[in-house]
Motif scaffolding. Sequence first.
Motif, PDB file in Angstrom:
ATOM      1  N   MET A 263       1.267  11.527   4.657  1.00  0.00           N
ATOM      2  CA  MET A 263       2.719  11.643   4.805  1.00  0.00           C
ATOM      3  C   MET A 263       3.081  11.492   6.278  1.00  0.00           C
ATOM      4  O   MET A 263       2.585  12.203   7.136  1.00  0.00           O
ATOM      5  N   ASN A 264       3.967  10.516   6.570  1.00  0.00           N
ATOM      6  CA  ASN A 264       4.376  10.318   7.951  1.00  0.00           C
ATOM      7  C   ASN A 264       5.464  11.306   8.346  1.00  0.00           C
ATOM      8  O   ASN A 264       5.934  12.100   7.524  1.00  0.00           O
ATOM      9  N   MET A 265       5.870  11.219   9.611  1.00  0.00           N
ATOM     10  CA  MET A 265       6.835  12.175  10.138  1.00  0.00           C
ATOM     11  C   MET A 265       8.170  12.123   9.394  1.00  0.00           C
ATOM     12  O   MET A 265       8.758  13.162   9.078  1.00  0.00           O
ATOM     13  N   ALA A 266       8.635  10.922   9.077  1.00  0.00           N
ATOM     14  CA  ALA A 266       9.926  10.775   8.403  1.00  0.00           C
ATOM     15  C   ALA A 266       9.884  11.383   7.005  1.00  0.00           C
ATOM     16  O   ALA A 266      10.819  12.075   6.578  1.00  0.00           O
ATOM     17  N   GLU A 267       8.781  11.128   6.294  1.00  0.00           N
ATOM     18  CA  GLU A 267       8.653  11.685   4.948  1.00  0.00           C
ATOM     19  C   GLU A 267       8.557  13.214   4.976  1.00  0.00           C
ATOM     20  O   GLU A 267       9.111  13.902   4.126  1.00  0.00           O
ATOM     21  N   ALA A 268       7.815  13.723   5.985  1.00  0.00           N
ATOM     22  CA  ALA A 268       7.685  15.171   6.124  1.00  0.00           C
ATOM     23  C   ALA A 268       9.032  15.812   6.415  1.00  0.00           C
ATOM     24  O   ALA A 268       9.365  16.879   5.877  1.00  0.00           O
ATOM     25  N   LEU A 269       9.835  15.162   7.266  1.00  0.00           N
ATOM     26  CA  LEU A 269      11.154  15.680   7.592  1.00  0.00           C
ATOM     27  C   LEU A 269      12.056  15.671   6.367  1.00  0.00           C
ATOM     28  O   LEU A 269      12.775  16.649   6.099  1.00  0.00           O
ATOM     29  N   GLU A 270      12.000  14.579   5.589  1.00  0.00           N
ATOM     30  CA  GLU A 270      12.815  14.493   4.376  1.00  0.00           C
ATOM     31  C   GLU A 270      12.425  15.586   3.387  1.00  0.00           C
ATOM     32  O   GLU A 270      13.286  16.232   2.774  1.00  0.00           O
ATOM     33  N   ALA A 271      11.120  15.810   3.227  1.00  0.00           N
ATOM     34  CA  ALA A 271      10.655  16.842   2.304  1.00  0.00           C
ATOM     35  C   ALA A 271      11.100  18.229   2.747  1.00  0.00           C
ATOM     36  O   ALA A 271      11.487  19.065   1.927  1.00  0.00           O
ATOM     37  N   SER A 272      11.075  18.470   4.051  1.00  0.00           N
ATOM     38  CA  SER A 272      11.493  19.783   4.550  1.00  0.00           C
ATOM     39  C   SER A 272      12.986  19.999   4.340  1.00  0.00           C
ATOM     40  O   SER A 272      13.424  21.124   4.052  1.00  0.00           O
ATOM     41  N   VAL A 273      13.781  18.931   4.491  1.00  0.00           N
ATOM     42  CA  VAL A 273      15.218  19.038   4.260  1.00  0.00           C
ATOM     43  C   VAL A 273      15.489  19.360   2.790  1.00  0.00           C
ATOM     44  O   VAL A 273      16.323  20.219   2.457  1.00  0.00           O
ATOM     45  N   VAL A 274      14.771  18.674   1.895  1.00  0.00           N
ATOM     46  CA  VAL A 274      14.931  18.925   0.460  1.00  0.00           C
ATOM     47  C   VAL A 274      14.602  20.373   0.130  1.00  0.00           C
ATOM     48  O   VAL A 274      15.352  21.061  -0.577  1.00  0.00           O
ATOM     49  N   GLU A 275      13.475  20.864   0.630  1.00  0.00           N
ATOM     50  CA  GLU A 275      13.082  22.238   0.357  1.00  0.00           C
ATOM     51  C   GLU A 275      14.076  23.237   0.950  1.00  0.00           C
ATOM     52  O   GLU A 275      14.349  24.283   0.359  1.00  0.00           O
ATOM     53  N   SER A 276      14.612  22.914   2.110  1.00  0.00           N
ATOM     54  CA  SER A 276      15.583  23.804   2.743  1.00  0.00           C
ATOM     55  C   SER A 276      16.864  23.895   1.917  1.00  0.00           C
ATOM     56  O   SER A 276      17.397  24.994   1.689  1.00  0.00           O
ATOM     57  N   VAL A 277      17.363  22.743   1.459  1.00  0.00           N
ATOM     58  CA  VAL A 277      18.577  22.734   0.644  1.00  0.00           C
ATOM     59  C   VAL A 277      18.343  23.495  -0.660  1.00  0.00           C
ATOM     60  O   VAL A 277      19.188  24.282  -1.108  1.00  0.00           O
ATOM     61  N   ASN A 278      17.186  23.277  -1.294  1.00  0.00           N
ATOM     62  CA  ASN A 278      16.870  23.978  -2.533  1.00  0.00           C
ATOM     63  C   ASN A 278      16.830  25.490  -2.317  1.00  0.00           C
ATOM     64  O   ASN A 278      17.330  26.271  -3.136  1.00  0.00           O
ATOM     65  N   ALA A 279      16.216  25.914  -1.189  1.00  0.00           N
ATOM     66  CA  ALA A 279      16.132  27.352  -0.902  1.00  0.00           C
ATOM     67  C   ALA A 279      17.512  27.955  -0.671  1.00  0.00           C
ATOM     68  O   ALA A 279      17.827  29.046  -1.169  1.00  0.00           O
ATOM     69  N   ILE A 280      18.353  27.246   0.075  1.00  0.00           N
ATOM     70  CA  ILE A 280      19.698  27.740   0.354  1.00  0.00           C
ATOM     71  C   ILE A 280      20.511  27.835  -0.935  1.00  0.00           C
ATOM     72  O   ILE A 280      21.231  28.813  -1.174  1.00  0.00           O
ATOM     73  N   TYR A 281      20.395  26.805  -1.783  1.00  0.00           N
ATOM     74  CA  TYR A 281      21.125  26.814  -3.050  1.00  0.00           C
ATOM     75  C   TYR A 281      20.694  27.990  -3.919  1.00  0.00           C
ATOM     76  O   TYR A 281      21.533  28.696  -4.502  1.00  0.00           O
ATOM     77  N   LEU A 282      19.389  28.233  -3.994  1.00  0.00           N
ATOM     78  CA  LEU A 282      18.889  29.314  -4.832  1.00  0.00           C
ATOM     79  C   LEU A 282      19.281  30.679  -4.275  1.00  0.00           C
ATOM     80  O   LEU A 282      19.648  31.590  -5.027  1.00  0.00           O
ATOM     81  N   LEU A 283      19.232  30.826  -2.954  1.00  0.00           N
ATOM     82  CA  LEU A 283      19.637  32.087  -2.341  1.00  0.00           C
ATOM     83  C   LEU A 283      21.128  32.341  -2.553  1.00  0.00           C
ATOM     84  O   LEU A 283      21.539  33.467  -2.867  1.00  0.00           O
ATOM     85  N   PHE A 284      21.938  31.301  -2.381  1.00  0.00           N
ATOM     86  CA  PHE A 284      23.370  31.459  -2.605  1.00  0.00           C
ATOM     87  C   PHE A 284      23.654  31.854  -4.053  1.00  0.00           C
ATOM     88  O   PHE A 284      24.492  32.728  -4.327  1.00  0.00           O
ATOM     89  N   SER A 285      22.947  31.233  -5.000  1.00  0.00           N
ATOM     90  CA  SER A 285      23.109  31.589  -6.405  1.00  0.00           C
ATOM     91  C   SER A 285      22.686  33.033  -6.642  1.00  0.00           C
ATOM     92  O   SER A 285      23.309  33.756  -7.433  1.00  0.00           O
TER      93      SER A 285
END
Length: 466
Positions: free
Chosen positions: A1-23
Amino acid sequence: MNMAEALEASVVESVNAIYLLFSSYLVFVMQLGFAMLCAGSVRAKNAMNIMLTNVVDAVVGTVSYYLFGFAFAFGSGTNPFIGTSLFALEGIPNESYDYSYFLYEWAFAIAVAGITSGSIAERTQFGAYLVFSFLLTGFVYPVVAHWVWSPTGWLSPNYSGSSGLLFGAGAIDFAGSRVVHMVGGVAGLWGAIIEGPRVGRFDAFGKPVAMRGHNATLVVLGTFLLWFGWFGFNPGSFNKILVPYPDAPYQGNWTGVGRTAVTTALAGSTAGLVTLFGRRLLVGHWDALDVCNGLLGGFVAITSGCSVVEPWAALVCGFVSAWVLIGLNALALKLRFDDPLEAAQLHGGCGAWGLLFTGLFAKEELVVQVYNSGEVGLRRPFGLLMGGGWGLLGAQVVELLAILGWVSITMALLFLVLSKLRLLRISVDEELAGLDVSRHGGYAYADDNHPRFYGEYLRIQDEARS
């Protein structure tokens, strides 16, 4: 996994975590809704007691769910009936069970005991609340959650065991019509039966005597807080919002979140409207408190299938749930069953209808989207009235019966033991005086005074003698 893919994956996980915490935060707000609804629905002399029980449900439930409940529900292992590793929380964070997921499931768990406490309000010893709240949150509810929501649970629509999905479908209870609401409602049913009705609730001829709550404002406030929280309860059950469909990468879980919120609002609103006019025909006046309960009954019913039905079907769900609640309340009075908040009828009865509704109206395309990431060409059982055969409805009925049996055995036994030990119900004198002054050192309102409650005490005594 290159840097761009790693960054995209971290953004996805961050959004998912925020959504779940808000819920999670939205679901937790429902505790405040329960507290206000309960406080307004009881008589003023018991307001402090019922608010304390709501606080206890949260704090006791938090500890019991951390120590035992989460492990029994989602602990590692392949047992289809119960999670097999204690203290499962110690192993997180990881991909399956991170802290955000624990918090979301915890918010669901502590809601269950709050449902039950409404059924046995105004006549229960405080110590009994501590016992049943700990057991219900730490063991009884988590076992049911494992059956339906764990990937190794025998009723799960995502079941990964060797025997495959039950009837090829698994039981769909997306956000907990039965896992949460029916568990709490059936537990409350047995508590209310074993305790018996409140003093003065029925006269010498078995006719009901009105014991209306003391504050309609709190009931309405609690109802709207619960409505607000339900937008975390139902749409939040997607858990991860940024999950694209492999065969349609521009679609994903995010496309179902809005629809789920809409079906939730429609079912509740329809039930509230039908209850408004239905009760008007039956009792001859417009009743805000009945409408609030009707509204909540619609929310309870749609919670099972909110993500897999079309909005028009949500109208059907709400319409029927209103009459289910009205009918069960009438039956309760005939059987001299006393539930101050109608919790057993509302959460148990409407929760049962919600499961059957899903088995009748679930749409195949939406079932595949929710449980198979929209996989193209995949077929699986769906709603009977939508042409999907009996598989899904059969699984729904099995879930209904399994939960009814499990909760009845465990909670009826618990309440019977507490009753035999004289730890369940308060004395008649304490009940007449009110739990606030007899058990909690004073009244919830500064302007309440002894003559007012003494007058009520004398009135109830006179009615009992007659």
